[in-house]
Structures are given as C-alpha cells and as structure tokens.
Design a protein around this motif. Sequence first.
Motif, PDB file in Angstrom:
ATOM      1  N   MET A 200      -1.083 -15.147  -0.124  1.00  0.00           N
ATOM      2  CA  MET A 200       0.054 -14.332   0.277  1.00  0.00           C
ATOM      3  C   MET A 200       1.107 -14.291  -0.840  1.00  0.00           C
ATOM      4  SD  MET A 200      -0.821 -13.540   3.391  1.00  0.00           S
ATOM      5  CE  MET A 200      -2.194 -14.139   4.381  1.00  0.00           C
ATOM      6  N   THR A 201       1.544 -13.114  -1.162  1.00  0.00           N
ATOM      7  CA  THR A 201       2.530 -12.994  -2.228  1.00  0.00           C
ATOM      8  C   THR A 201       3.917 -12.800  -1.634  1.00  0.00           C
ATOM      9  OG1 THR A 201       2.160 -10.637  -2.311  1.00  0.00           O
ATOM     10  CG2 THR A 201       0.912 -11.977  -3.839  1.00  0.00           C
ATOM     11  N   ALA A 202       4.880 -12.909  -2.477  1.00  0.00           N
ATOM     12  CA  ALA A 202       6.259 -12.788  -2.015  1.00  0.00           C
ATOM     13  C   ALA A 202       6.587 -11.325  -1.738  1.00  0.00           C
ATOM     14  CB  ALA A 202       7.204 -13.335  -3.079  1.00  0.00           C
ATOM     15  N   ASP A 203       7.643 -11.132  -1.040  1.00  0.00           N
ATOM     16  CA  ASP A 203       8.136  -9.801  -0.751  1.00  0.00           C
ATOM     17  C   ASP A 203       8.467  -9.051  -2.041  1.00  0.00           C
ATOM     18  OD1 ASP A 203      11.295  -8.522   0.002  1.00  0.00           O
ATOM     19  OD2 ASP A 203       9.398  -7.634   0.629  1.00  0.00           O
ATOM     20  N   VAL A 204       8.069  -7.789  -2.105  1.00  0.00           N
ATOM     21  CA  VAL A 204       8.371  -7.010  -3.296  1.00  0.00           C
ATOM     22  C   VAL A 204       9.311  -5.857  -2.980  1.00  0.00           C
ATOM     23  CG1 VAL A 204       6.264  -7.559  -4.533  1.00  0.00           C
ATOM     24  CG2 VAL A 204       6.295  -5.641  -2.939  1.00  0.00           C
ATOM     25  N   HIS A 205       9.694  -5.737  -1.725  1.00  0.00           N
ATOM     26  CA  HIS A 205      10.511  -4.588  -1.336  1.00  0.00           C
ATOM     27  C   HIS A 205      11.902  -5.029  -0.909  1.00  0.00           C
ATOM     28  CE1 HIS A 205       6.941  -2.194  -1.450  1.00  0.00           C
ATOM     29  NE2 HIS A 205       6.342  -3.124  -0.760  1.00  0.00           N
ATOM     30  N   ARG A 206      12.835  -4.128  -1.045  1.00  0.00           N
ATOM     31  CA  ARG A 206      14.132  -4.367  -0.402  1.00  0.00           C
ATOM     32  C   ARG A 206      13.921  -4.228   1.103  1.00  0.00           C
ATOM     33  NH1 ARG A 206      16.480   1.353  -2.598  1.00  0.00           N
ATOM     34  NH2 ARG A 206      15.452   2.693  -1.059  1.00  0.00           N
TER      35      ARG A 206
ATOM     36  N   VAL B  13      -9.242  -2.757  12.369  1.00  0.00           N
ATOM     37  CA  VAL B  13      -8.710  -1.443  12.022  1.00  0.00           C
ATOM     38  C   VAL B  13      -9.529  -0.387  12.755  1.00  0.00           C
ATOM     39  CG1 VAL B  13      -7.829  -2.139   9.757  1.00  0.00           C
ATOM     40  CG2 VAL B  13     -10.186  -1.312   9.961  1.00  0.00           C
ATOM     41  N   GLY B  14      -8.914   0.750  13.004  1.00  0.00           N
ATOM     42  CA  GLY B  14      -9.662   1.792  13.689  1.00  0.00           C
ATOM     43  C   GLY B  14      -8.756   2.803  14.361  1.00  0.00           C
ATOM     44  N   HIS B  15      -9.398   3.823  14.940  1.00  0.00           N
ATOM     45  CA  HIS B  15      -8.665   4.871  15.633  1.00  0.00           C
ATOM     46  C   HIS B  15      -8.393   4.454  17.072  1.00  0.00           C
ATOM     47  CE1 HIS B  15      -9.353   7.371  12.148  1.00  0.00           C
ATOM     48  NE2 HIS B  15      -8.680   8.348  12.699  1.00  0.00           N
ATOM     49  N   SER B  16      -7.602   3.393  17.237  1.00  0.00           N
ATOM     50  CA  SER B  16      -7.182   2.960  18.569  1.00  0.00           C
ATOM     51  C   SER B  16      -5.854   2.250  18.409  1.00  0.00           C
ATOM     52  CB  SER B  16      -8.210   2.006  19.181  1.00  0.00           C
ATOM     53  OG  SER B  16      -7.996   0.689  18.701  1.00  0.00           O
ATOM     54  N   SER B  17      -5.286   1.861  19.532  1.00  0.00           N
ATOM     55  CA  SER B  17      -3.958   1.238  19.458  1.00  0.00           C
ATOM     56  C   SER B  17      -4.032  -0.204  18.949  1.00  0.00           C
ATOM     57  CB  SER B  17      -3.283   1.289  20.827  1.00  0.00           C
ATOM     58  OG  SER B  17      -4.085   0.627  21.778  1.00  0.00           O
ATOM     59  N   THR B  18      -5.211  -0.745  18.793  1.00  0.00           N
ATOM     60  CA  THR B  18      -5.306  -2.104  18.234  1.00  0.00           C
ATOM     61  C   THR B  18      -5.294  -2.097  16.704  1.00  0.00           C
ATOM     62  OG1 THR B  18      -7.721  -2.095  18.206  1.00  0.00           O
ATOM     63  CG2 THR B  18      -6.672  -2.898  20.205  1.00  0.00           C
ATOM     64  N   ASN B  19      -5.314  -0.928  16.110  1.00  0.00           N
ATOM     65  CA  ASN B  19      -5.320  -0.757  14.647  1.00  0.00           C
ATOM     66  C   ASN B  19      -4.251  -1.633  13.974  1.00  0.00           C
ATOM     67  OD1 ASN B  19      -6.022   0.450  12.192  1.00  0.00           O
ATOM     68  ND2 ASN B  19      -4.609   2.175  12.486  1.00  0.00           N
ATOM     69  N   LYS B  20      -4.695  -2.547  13.119  1.00  0.00           N
ATOM     70  CA  LYS B  20      -3.761  -3.492  12.495  1.00  0.00           C
ATOM     71  C   LYS B  20      -3.285  -3.010  11.121  1.00  0.00           C
ATOM     72  CE  LYS B  20      -3.831  -6.764  15.685  1.00  0.00           C
ATOM     73  NZ  LYS B  20      -4.851  -6.277  16.622  1.00  0.00           N
ATOM     74  N   ILE B  21      -2.378  -3.776  10.554  1.00  0.00           N
ATOM     75  CA  ILE B  21      -1.702  -3.375   9.313  1.00  0.00           C
ATOM     76  C   ILE B  21      -2.373  -4.035   8.113  1.00  0.00           C
ATOM     77  CG2 ILE B  21       0.473  -3.599   8.041  1.00  0.00           C
ATOM     78  CD1 ILE B  21       1.796  -3.278  10.906  1.00  0.00           C
ATOM     79  N   VAL B  22      -2.716  -3.227   7.129  1.00  0.00           N
ATOM     80  CA  VAL B  22      -3.416  -3.712   5.930  1.00  0.00           C
ATOM     81  C   VAL B  22      -2.687  -3.200   4.688  1.00  0.00           C
ATOM     82  CG1 VAL B  22      -5.610  -3.846   4.693  1.00  0.00           C
ATOM     83  CG2 VAL B  22      -5.618  -3.594   7.186  1.00  0.00           C
ATOM     84  N   PRO B  23      -1.811  -4.031   4.122  1.00  0.00           N
ATOM     85  CA  PRO B  23      -1.175  -3.617   2.865  1.00  0.00           C
ATOM     86  C   PRO B  23      -2.217  -3.711   1.744  1.00  0.00           C
ATOM     87  CG  PRO B  23       0.014  -5.422   3.976  1.00  0.00           C
ATOM     88  CD  PRO B  23      -1.333  -5.334   4.584  1.00  0.00           C
ATOM     89  N   PHE B  24      -2.355  -2.636   0.974  1.00  0.00           N
ATOM     90  CA  PHE B  24      -3.380  -2.617  -0.079  1.00  0.00           C
ATOM     91  C   PHE B  24      -3.086  -3.686  -1.127  1.00  0.00           C
ATOM     92  CE2 PHE B  24      -5.665   1.738   0.011  1.00  0.00           C
ATOM     93  CZ  PHE B  24      -5.651   1.752   1.395  1.00  0.00           C
ATOM     94  N   GLY B  25      -4.135  -4.238  -1.681  1.00  0.00           N
ATOM     95  CA  GLY B  25      -3.984  -5.241  -2.727  1.00  0.00           C
ATOM     96  C   GLY B  25      -3.625  -6.583  -2.134  1.00  0.00           C
ATOM     97  N   LEU B  26      -2.714  -7.250  -2.770  1.00  0.00           N
ATOM     98  CA  LEU B  26      -2.255  -8.554  -2.290  1.00  0.00           C
ATOM     99  C   LEU B  26      -0.779  -8.526  -1.937  1.00  0.00           C
ATOM    100  CD1 LEU B  26      -4.070 -10.915  -4.810  1.00  0.00           C
ATOM    101  CD2 LEU B  26      -4.325 -10.976  -2.315  1.00  0.00           C
ATOM    102  N   GLU B  27      -0.127  -7.436  -2.287  1.00  0.00           N
ATOM    103  CA  GLU B  27       1.315  -7.353  -2.042  1.00  0.00           C
ATOM    104  C   GLU B  27       1.612  -6.845  -0.638  1.00  0.00           C
ATOM    105  OE1 GLU B  27       3.195  -5.119  -5.068  1.00  0.00           O
ATOM    106  OE2 GLU B  27       2.729  -6.573  -6.642  1.00  0.00           O
ATOM    107  N   GLY B  28       2.890  -6.951  -0.273  1.00  0.00           N
ATOM    108  CA  GLY B  28       3.359  -6.317   0.954  1.00  0.00           C
ATOM    109  C   GLY B  28       2.944  -7.006   2.235  1.00  0.00           C
ATOM    110  N   ARG B  29       2.470  -8.260   2.127  1.00  0.00           N
ATOM    111  CA  ARG B  29       2.051  -8.899   3.379  1.00  0.00           C
ATOM    112  C   ARG B  29       3.230  -9.394   4.192  1.00  0.00           C
ATOM    113  NH1 ARG B  29      -3.868 -11.479   1.913  1.00  0.00           N
ATOM    114  NH2 ARG B  29      -4.679  -9.542   1.031  1.00  0.00           N
TER     115      ARG B  29
END
Lengths: 283, 283
Positions: free
Chosen positions: A1-7, A263-279
């Motif tokens: 897990m990487t650090a936050d990169v966003h404001r 992940v998928g076309h349903s309401s259980t679809n989870k969040i996947v930040p690309f790469g290693l950032e943004g977790r």
Amino acid sequence: MTADVHRPIRKVAICAPATPLKRKYAQAVSRLASDEFPELELHFHEQCFVEEGHFAGSDDTRLAALLECANDASNDAVWFAKGGYGSNRIAAQFLKQAGDAAKNKPFLGYSDCGTLLGALYRAGIGSPVHAPMPVDIKREGGEAAIRRVLAYMSGNPDGLEPSLTDRPVAAFNLYTLAMLVGTPFMPDLTGHEVLIEEVGEYEYAIDRLLFHVTAQIGDIAGIKLGEVTAVPENDRPFGASAQEIVQDWCRRSGISYLGRAEVGHSSTNKIVPFGLEGRTLRA
Amino acid sequence: MTADVHRPIRKVAICAPATPLKRKYAQAVSRLASDEFPELELHFHEQCFVEEGHFAGSDDTRLAALLECANDASNDAVWFAKGGYGSNRIAAQFLKQAGDAAKNKPFLGYSDCGTLLGALYRAGIGSPVHAPMPVDIKREGGEAAIRRVLAYMSGNPDGLEPSLTDRPVAAFNLYTLAMLVGTPFMPDLTGHEVLIEEVGEYEYAIDRLLFHVTAQIGDIAGIKLGEVTAVPENDRPFGASAQEIVQDWCRRSGISYLGRAEVGHSSTNKIVPFGLEGRTLRA
C-alpha cells in the motif's frame, strides 16, 4: 500500500463520455451525497443528460465536457456517469488536450469507460480508478455501490477490492479490454494483476475474447475473474463455465489464474485504483 | 490475375473446425454436387456431425479431422463445413502439424473459419479462399451459393467477388478479424484490399470493432464493405448506418474506403481467394 498522492477530494465533476444518464439517477446520487457526505460537492455536467443517437451528445460535445471536467483545477476528481459505448471515440483527442490540472486527479468509472482509464494509465495522466458510477444507483443495492465510491473519495478505503496485493493492478470489462489491446491506448500491464469482468455475453463470446486478450498480455502477473453476469442462453450449452473458460485460456497462454475478484456489473462492484497508488485518498 | 497454381480439383475433403453441421445439409450438398458436378468427389468427414457442447467435437477431435483432411495428399481441397465459433482454438496446433500435403491445397470457408484462413495465409500454407460453406445450403437461395463454390472448384471463375482488382485481397467477418489482429495468427495485410462483412451485431458493436481493427491495419490498400445483415434493433437508433460507420473509421485512421463488396452471411456471398493467387483453378 502506498501513501496518499491526492489532495483531499471536495469537488467532484461528473460527465458522460459514452451514453447519457437519466436525470433522476443524478438527482438520487446528489441526494445521497448531500445527506451522507456533505463534505463532497457533486457537479453533474449538463452534458450527462444530452441524447444524440446512441451517445450522450456528439463526440465534440462529450469531449468538451470531459476536458472541462478534467482541466478545471478546481475539480478534485472526475467521475464518469455511465458506460454503454463511446468513450473510445474521444480518447485520442482527450489525451492530446488534457492539461496540467488533469494530471493529479483521480478518474473513476468502469465498463466502457475502462477505455479512458486504460488510456490515462498509459499516458500517465491522473489516477485511473475502476469504481461504480452514478448510473449504478438504479441497480438492486445500488445505493451501497454509490456510498462505496463516495466513502472512498472521502478517504475511507473500505470499498477497495478485497483481493488487492502488493502487486500493481488494473481492472477491465473483458470486451472493453479486448478492444483496447493493440491500440495506441493500451497501457503496459507487465507485472500487473489484471481483473476482468463481463456482462451480457455468451460463453462462446467470452471464450473468443479471452483467446484474443490472452494472446497479447502474456507478461502480466495473472488474471483474476470478477463477476460474469447476464450470460444469454444459447441454443446449446457451451460446455464450460466462465471460470473454467478463463482457467483454460490462462493455462493455454501460460498466464497465472489468481482466483476471483469482486468487480462486475452489479452493486457489489468494488474499487480498484490502477497500479499501486490511490489505495487511500486520506490526507 | 495470376495463373493457376493448383492441380485440378477432384476430391474435396470437408470437416468442421468450429460447430457441427446437420447431416441433412451434407446430404443436400452431396446430392447437388453429384447431380451437377460429377467430376467432384465430396467427402464429408464424420467429425462434421459430432456434437460436444458448443463444438463439433472436442478440440482434439476437430484438430484431428482437420489434419486428416489437410495432410492427406489424395485430397485436392479442404472445405470447411460451417463456422459458428471455435476454429481459433485449434489454429496453433494445426499450423504446427500441417504437413507438405497441406501446402498446395485451397482451404475454403468464411465467418469463424476466417481465423484459419488468416492463419494459413500468415503461415504460407495452402491457398485460403473466402467462400460459401456447405451449411449455406440452408439459406434462401443457398443452392446458388453451393453451386458457386463447386463451379469455382471445377475451374469456373464466375463466382469470384466482382470487385477484385490487381491488388492482393483478403476477406473477413469483422468480428473474426477483430479477434485475429494482434494474435500470432494475423497475416500481414500490407497493400491488401480488405473486405469485411458482419452479421447479428449492433451498430455500436460494429463501431467498436472498427475502432479496434482500424487502429491496427493502417498500411492496407483500403477497406471494402460487404453485407451487414441481421443487425439487432437497439433501445435507441445508433445514428449512423454501417457504411457510414466504416467510412468514419476509415477517415479517422487514414484508411481508404473502397466501396462495397459482395461478401456476407447470405447466399450472395462471393468467392475471394486471398492474395493474388487462386483466381482461377482451371488447369
């Protein structure tokens, strides 16, 4: 897990690079956001509601709205309203005209908008995040999907795909990925765990798409299979399940099969930040 | 037009690399052939009639039959019985095991079997020929389609695609071509006129497939559009016809649009020998 990169995210700009959103869904999402996430300001661009043939406005209209949302430094994130089909048609022009303000922003969506996520990832512009979209509020359990994204934007990582590891990752609708490989928008996925999901395709079509995709992404860390939903009934059984099909093409192509993902076309679809950032977007 | 490169065709071996043929269609084709083309001997391999899930037998079964037909020096041509889906699954093994006897033979078919035509063309094995298949006898006017192929095999070039020029050519179902590009089976089509046709796909899907294909075959002589049939009705009009979609992607990608062709999923489907060879089989 990487650090936050966003404001910290406050203002979220929403546009529709593919097909139009019904206004009632935008209103429902706005209501949920103001009730439960008052620190977020959602701004639905009027272009979300434009209808022109198949699309949410002409290519020019959709491109202009996307550029407005991306290039406005006062927007902290760009959220795609809906997939459908069409974001590929404006990807080239968008990459050419994306300015500095687009570079440190998360862009969130999935399905057809995976083309833009992939293109952004390849170009190193912003942070592409596979995530539910405003249109998902119409699904059974859809409010939970919207809440998951808004919470993530607010710094809560609980909605992240549970199978994330310390390897970089990307998530795609399989058909969208199949149309992306080999084009100037395809990112380098070497070493990535690639999460795929599909909706509304026959098993034979899933097999065919996997033939195409696995022939071209051999250097990835492996494939994880998300949901495969709304498979139409064919005139005869295919003879293998979606998971068996994925396992078969992984075996044929020497790609590791890494199990299932949410992940998928349903309401259980989870969040996947690309790469290693943004977790985490927590400040 | 180039000279004949084949010996006269007498014995035609028929197998089904994708999905099974109904026996009644094989019987009808055999009857037509023996009535009107007594110089031809059609041999339907029993594998044509095997049913296993989606396919005309397992991959091993289909591969074995295809190899038998191709590698038997007493067969003068290999005719694919039917498309559907599945010939891509045996293409790699087939290329590895195709022997000398396969090298000077025409291989005839279209639709899903375009994967094999493309793979053969890339490998320089035999003469791939886009042509109607035995299953086409079931169509309205289907006997004419069968007659066209049998006449071509007998040395009569009247069934050739009328738009052929002195440039090399290849013909594909669009979806099949989209799954072929970027794979180890994709032939070099530099300088070729590429004929495409489609059946049963939404206009937005045709648009998406063309995005994918035109991004990867920019060095061709141009695209000719065959028939686009059985387009399903979508929940809203796309806003452009199939021809307009092709013209648009040609314009976007700098590919010449060369007009219409008579290939497609109907009984008017004409014969397109790949490259410049095989335009007559007359001795």
